[in-house]
Scaffold this active site. Structure first.
Site, mmCIF file in Angstrom:
data_model
loop_
_atom_site.group_PDB
_atom_site.id
_atom_site.type_symbol
_atom_site.label_atom_id
_atom_site.label_comp_id
_atom_site.label_asym_id
_atom_site.label_seq_id
_atom_site.Cartn_x
_atom_site.Cartn_y
_atom_site.Cartn_z
ATOM 1 N N SER A 60 -14.884 37.406 -16.505
ATOM 2 C CA SER A 60 -14.594 37.845 -17.867
ATOM 3 C C SER A 60 -14.016 36.753 -18.750
ATOM 4 O O SER A 60 -14.636 35.727 -18.955
ATOM 5 C CB SER A 60 -13.665 39.053 -17.799
ATOM 6 O OG SER A 60 -13.557 39.637 -19.059
ATOM 7 N N HIS A 61 -12.791 36.951 -19.206
ATOM 8 C CA HIS A 61 -12.164 36.042 -20.164
ATOM 9 C C HIS A 61 -11.443 34.885 -19.474
ATOM 10 O O HIS A 61 -10.852 34.053 -20.148
ATOM 11 C CB HIS A 61 -11.168 36.835 -21.003
ATOM 12 C CG HIS A 61 -10.192 37.564 -20.131
ATOM 13 N ND1 HIS A 61 -10.556 38.683 -19.406
ATOM 14 C CD2 HIS A 61 -8.916 37.302 -19.805
ATOM 15 C CE1 HIS A 61 -9.524 39.083 -18.685
ATOM 16 N NE2 HIS A 61 -8.521 38.266 -18.911
ATOM 17 N N ASP A 80 -15.683 37.529 -25.584
ATOM 18 C CA ASP A 80 -15.205 36.797 -24.408
ATOM 19 C C ASP A 80 -16.361 36.356 -23.502
ATOM 20 O O ASP A 80 -17.540 36.520 -23.854
ATOM 21 C CB ASP A 80 -14.185 37.633 -23.622
ATOM 22 C CG ASP A 80 -14.828 38.765 -22.842
ATOM 23 O OD1 ASP A 80 -15.879 39.258 -23.269
ATOM 24 O OD2 ASP A 80 -14.264 39.167 -21.793
ATOM 25 N N ASP A 131 -17.928 37.401 -20.833
ATOM 26 C CA ASP A 131 -19.014 38.301 -20.440
ATOM 27 C C ASP A 131 -19.382 39.301 -21.533
ATOM 28 O O ASP A 131 -20.163 40.225 -21.292
ATOM 29 C CB ASP A 131 -18.639 39.042 -19.147
ATOM 30 C CG ASP A 131 -17.385 39.892 -19.307
ATOM 31 O OD1 ASP A 131 -16.498 39.500 -20.082
ATOM 32 O OD2 ASP A 131 -17.293 40.946 -18.659
ATOM 33 N N ASP A 188 -17.679 41.626 -23.295
ATOM 34 C CA ASP A 188 -17.165 42.984 -23.481
ATOM 35 C C ASP A 188 -15.925 43.038 -24.378
ATOM 36 O O ASP A 188 -15.518 44.112 -24.795
ATOM 37 C CB ASP A 188 -16.930 43.694 -22.137
ATOM 38 C CG ASP A 188 -16.012 42.934 -21.208
ATOM 39 O OD1 ASP A 188 -15.547 41.840 -21.584
ATOM 40 O OD2 ASP A 188 -15.765 43.430 -20.093
ATOM 41 N N ARG A 189 -15.333 41.879 -24.700
ATOM 42 C CA ARG A 189 -14.167 41.894 -25.593
ATOM 43 C C ARG A 189 -14.540 41.384 -26.974
ATOM 44 O O ARG A 189 -15.469 40.586 -27.111
ATOM 45 C CB ARG A 189 -13.075 40.965 -25.055
ATOM 46 C CG ARG A 189 -12.520 41.393 -23.739
ATOM 47 C CD ARG A 189 -11.392 40.471 -23.330
ATOM 48 N NE ARG A 189 -10.795 40.967 -22.101
ATOM 49 C CZ ARG A 189 -9.552 40.758 -21.750
ATOM 50 N NH1 ARG A 189 -8.759 40.018 -22.500
ATOM 51 N NH2 ARG A 189 -9.087 41.249 -20.628
ATOM 52 N N GLU A 230 -8.829 49.368 -25.628
ATOM 53 C CA GLU A 230 -7.630 48.792 -25.026
ATOM 54 C C GLU A 230 -7.089 47.718 -25.961
ATOM 55 O O GLU A 230 -7.865 47.070 -26.680
ATOM 56 C CB GLU A 230 -7.964 48.140 -23.686
ATOM 57 C CG GLU A 230 -8.449 49.095 -22.633
ATOM 58 C CD GLU A 230 -8.634 48.394 -21.293
ATOM 59 O OE1 GLU A 230 -7.934 48.771 -20.359
ATOM 60 O OE2 GLU A 230 -9.453 47.470 -21.194
ATOM 61 N N GLU A 231 -5.783 47.497 -25.870
ATOM 62 C CA GLU A 231 -5.168 46.484 -26.724
ATOM 63 C C GLU A 231 -5.687 45.073 -26.423
ATOM 64 O O GLU A 231 -5.546 44.186 -27.233
ATOM 65 C CB GLU A 231 -3.642 46.523 -26.569
ATOM 66 C CG GLU A 231 -3.094 46.388 -25.142
ATOM 67 C CD GLU A 231 -3.350 45.058 -24.488
ATOM 68 O OE1 GLU A 231 -3.144 44.034 -25.165
ATOM 69 O OE2 GLU A 231 -3.738 45.053 -23.295
ATOM 70 N N SER A 232 -6.275 44.903 -25.243
ATOM 71 C CA SER A 232 -6.717 43.586 -24.801
ATOM 72 C C SER A 232 -8.078 43.223 -25.395
ATOM 73 O O SER A 232 -8.913 42.639 -24.719
ATOM 74 C CB SER A 232 -6.770 43.549 -23.278
ATOM 75 O OG SER A 232 -7.598 44.601 -22.803
ATOM 76 N N LYS A 292 -16.799 48.260 -22.026
ATOM 77 C CA LYS A 292 -16.477 47.927 -23.400
ATOM 78 C C LYS A 292 -17.551 46.984 -23.933
ATOM 79 O O LYS A 292 -18.286 46.376 -23.154
ATOM 80 C CB LYS A 292 -15.081 47.335 -23.515
ATOM 81 C CG LYS A 292 -14.764 46.167 -22.595
ATOM 82 C CD LYS A 292 -13.264 45.899 -22.633
ATOM 83 C CE LYS A 292 -12.872 44.692 -21.818
ATOM 84 N NZ LYS A 292 -12.387 45.029 -20.483
HETATM 85 C C1 VG1 Z 1 -6.806 42.852 -18.393
HETATM 86 C C2 VG1 Z 1 -6.539 43.717 -19.601
HETATM 87 C C3 VG1 Z 1 -7.249 45.047 -19.443
HETATM 88 C C4 VG1 Z 1 -8.753 44.819 -19.212
HETATM 89 C C5 VG1 Z 1 -8.957 43.882 -18.035
HETATM 90 C C6 VG1 Z 1 -10.422 43.520 -17.850
HETATM 91 O O1 VG1 Z 1 -6.287 43.481 -17.243
HETATM 92 O O2 VG1 Z 1 -5.164 43.912 -19.791
HETATM 93 O O3 VG1 Z 1 -7.021 45.813 -20.592
HETATM 94 O O4 VG1 Z 1 -9.406 46.031 -18.958
HETATM 95 O O5 VG1 Z 1 -8.221 42.679 -18.242
HETATM 96 O O6 VG1 Z 1 -10.927 42.873 -18.970
HETATM 97 P P1 VG1 Z 1 -4.856 43.103 -16.600
HETATM 98 O O7 VG1 Z 1 -4.739 43.954 -15.391
HETATM 99 O O8 VG1 Z 1 -4.871 41.626 -16.329
HETATM 100 O O9 VG1 Z 1 -3.838 43.424 -17.650
HETATM 101 V V1 VG1 Z 1 -12.353 41.961 -18.914
HETATM 102 O O10 VG1 Z 1 -12.810 41.567 -20.418
HETATM 103 O O11 VG1 Z 1 -12.742 42.085 -17.434
HETATM 104 O O12 VG1 Z 1 -13.546 42.712 -18.225
HETATM 105 CO CO CO Z 2 -14.641 40.584 -20.342
#
Ligand code: VG1
Ligand code: CO
Length: 539
Positions: free
Chosen positions: A112-113, A276, A278, A280-281, A362-364, A375
């Site tokens: 992901s990110h 991000d 992949d 999804d953000r 989500e806030e992220s 997402k």
């Molecule tokens: C973080 C974020 C969460 C998000 C997760 C996956 O998790 O806080 O909101 O769903 O990343 O995002 P954590 O447990 O580190 O707080 V990503 O863009 O995989 O797929």
């Molecule tokens: Co992601």
């Protein structure tokens, strides 16, 4: 030739908030990926006769891992494997492809990110037939298998060419290489008013989309520039690179610095956005203006009627507990269902499958809807463009009107990174024990009205999950504490701060939340225990 390889288990293959996430060097160990994949296959009763999809964000080691997974799939009797061309599929596109083909499951190779490259992170997300990431009950089973594995099956054969679209056979398995864009682009055209957005761009609306050298580049070029007519060059950093050009592909005010600098300069276009690694953000910006993801979810929900795909009505809305309460006020005004779930997209899936919710976030920097079970970064950007196209208002105007109507949740996440795992676990454990004693106590201007762990009882499958600790105050402020579940080393303590105001709306969020940040350190004993007097990252 079919080979059965003897192997010894690794003990660290437990999935976190979103799949398995490891340092590349860890994932590159002998049999590491193979063990994990065979553990999945075994946990789902084998793959004989089943169809799966696979793709990823193009990061380092994906190419190697995809070949391993293809050869293992064939060796384990899979009927068909649908692969994104050259191994590319964004997370949202993969969910669409999985659903459209009624596949039994899917693999997205992405951390992901998190940064990529030999010294970055590698990851595997596993999705189930409903299109979302596997529920905890299944990931627990996979983890158990991974600790006991002694052999796996693989074909000994040359690497498969994934550059050409079309079908090929590997022993008895069909491999179908698909264009990673087609299904996703078509879905977006069916949800949003592309004609209105085309007119917006034709009228001179200026736009910058930063793909952060990751997988959304080709999607964004196709959708924003080719189809919708945004000026050439609107999409930047559009070639997916194995190490994301050394960048941290996390669309926030810190890591998407070039975009943020542009949006706060005299050359700022009308709207800026980033996705991000992949896809999804998302981050949404106006001229000298930032929309928090929590506000974005509230604003999208409040404007659903402007979007062709939702104009006939929506079910409810859900947010993670850590996300601000802004969308709750919209849900109340619209008189729709409203749910608070633990952090991690998988918790939204049951609510979508059972028609309880349409939107969630989500806030992220994650927002999405029931069009898929992940997402969706580009979806959120198109939603904003669609609102702007229909209302003729700017990002800032839309957001300020929202605050006027509903009040404003000042919101910020403070991350304390690189903590010793023991120290972090102890901090959370002790804080949980102290929670009952906090009730009624005053810290500066803040008096605690309630303090308790966040416990979610899933209304669909009856499972119960504890995730984070919440302290509520009399003035509707909140502090949420939780440990990250996506890191690949050490521990990260996330502290989420929220203050709600209806009257005097101040401009500076950090200043607004300074007092509450101090209180959060005091209540959590953060400085005493970690030595940190302030957070490492504010988002
Ligand atoms: C973080 C974020 C969460 C998000 C997760 C996956 O998790 O806080 O909101 O769903 O990343 O995002 P954590 O447990 O580190 O707080 V990503 O863009 O995989 O797929
Ligand atoms: Co992601």
């Amino acid at each position: 030739m079919l080979k059965i390889i003897r192997t010894t288990p690794y003990t660290d293959q437990k999935m976190g908030t979103a799949g398995l996430r490891k340092k590349s060097q860890v994932a590159m160990q002998e049999n590491y990926v193979e063990n994990f994949i065979q553990s999945i296959f075994d946990a789902i009763g084998g793959v004989n006769g089943k169809t799966f999809i696979i793709g990823g964000d193009g990061r380092f080691y994906n190419k190697v891992a995809i070949q391993k997974i293809i050869k293992m799939s064939a060796a384990n009797g899979m009927k068909k494997l649908i692969v994104g061309q050259n191994g590319y599929l964004s997370t949202p596109a993969s969910s669409k492809v999985l659903l459209k083909n009624k596949a039994d499951g899917g693999f997205v190779l992405s951390a992901s990110h998190n940064p990529g490259g030999p010294n970055g992170d590698f990851g595997i997300k596993y999705a189930v037939a409903s299109g979302g990431q596997c529920p905890t009950s299944l990931s627990d089973k996979i983890y158990e298998n991974s600790k006991n594995i002694s052999e796996y099956k693989i074909l000994e054969t040359a690497d498969i060419d994934l550059s050409k679209i079309g079908s090929q056979k590997l022993e008895n398995m069909e491999i179908e290489v698909i264009d990673p864009l087609t299904d996703y682009v078509e879905m977006m055209q069916n949800i949003f008013d592309f004609e209105a957005i085309k007119r917006l761009f034709a009228g001179g609306f200026t736009f910058r989309f930063d793909a952060m050298n990751a997988v959304t580049g080709p999607y964004a070029q196709k959708i924003f520039e080719e189809i919708l007519g945004a000026a050439k060059g609107s999409v930047v950093n559009y070639i997916p690179l194995e190490d994301f050009g050394g960048l941290h592909p996390d669309p926030n005010l810190i890591y998407a610095k070039d975009l943020v600098d542009l949006m706060y300069s005299d050359k700022a276009p009308d709207m800026g956005a980033a996705n991000d690694g992949d896809g999804d953000r998302n981050m949404i910006l106006g001229k000298r203006f930032f929309v928090t993801p929590s506000d974005s979810l509230a604003i999208l929900t409040d404007n659903y009627k402007l979007i062709p795909g939702y104009k006939n009505g929506i079910f409810g809305v859900a947010k993670s507990a850590a996300t601000s309460t802004a969308v709750g006020r919209v849900a109340e005004a619209l008189n729709i269902g409203y749910y608070e779930v633990p952090t991690g997209w998988k918790y939204f899936c049951n609510l979508m499958d059972s028609d309880r919710i349409t939107f969630c976030g989500e806030e992220s920097f994650g927002t999405g809807s029931s069009h898929i079970r992940e997402k969706d970064g580009i979806w959120a950007v198109l939603f904003w463009l669609n609102i702007i196209a229909v209302t003729g208002k700017s990002v800032e105007e839309i957001t300020r009107e929202h605050w006027k109507k509903y009040g404003r949740s000042y919101y910020m996440r403070n991350d304390y990174d690189g903590l010793d795992t023991e120290v972090a676990n102890q901090l959370m454990h002790d804080l949980e024990e102290r929670l009952p004693s906090l009730k009624g106590k005053t810290f500066g201007q803040f008096t605690v009205s309630e303090a308790k762990p966040f416990i979610y009882n899933d209304p669909v499958d009856g499972s119960s999950t504890k995730n984070g600790l919440i302290v509520y105050f009399n003035d509707k402020s909140r502090i949420v504490y939780r440990l990250s579940g996506t890191g690949s080393s050490g521990a990260t303590l996330r502290v989420y701060l929220e203050r709600y105001e209806t009257e005097k709306l101040a401009e500076n969020v950090v200043e607004m939340l300074e007092g509450l940040a101090d209180v959060s350190r005091q209540i959590g004993e953060i400085t005493e225990r970690t030595g940190k007097t302030k957070a490492d990252l504010l988002t």
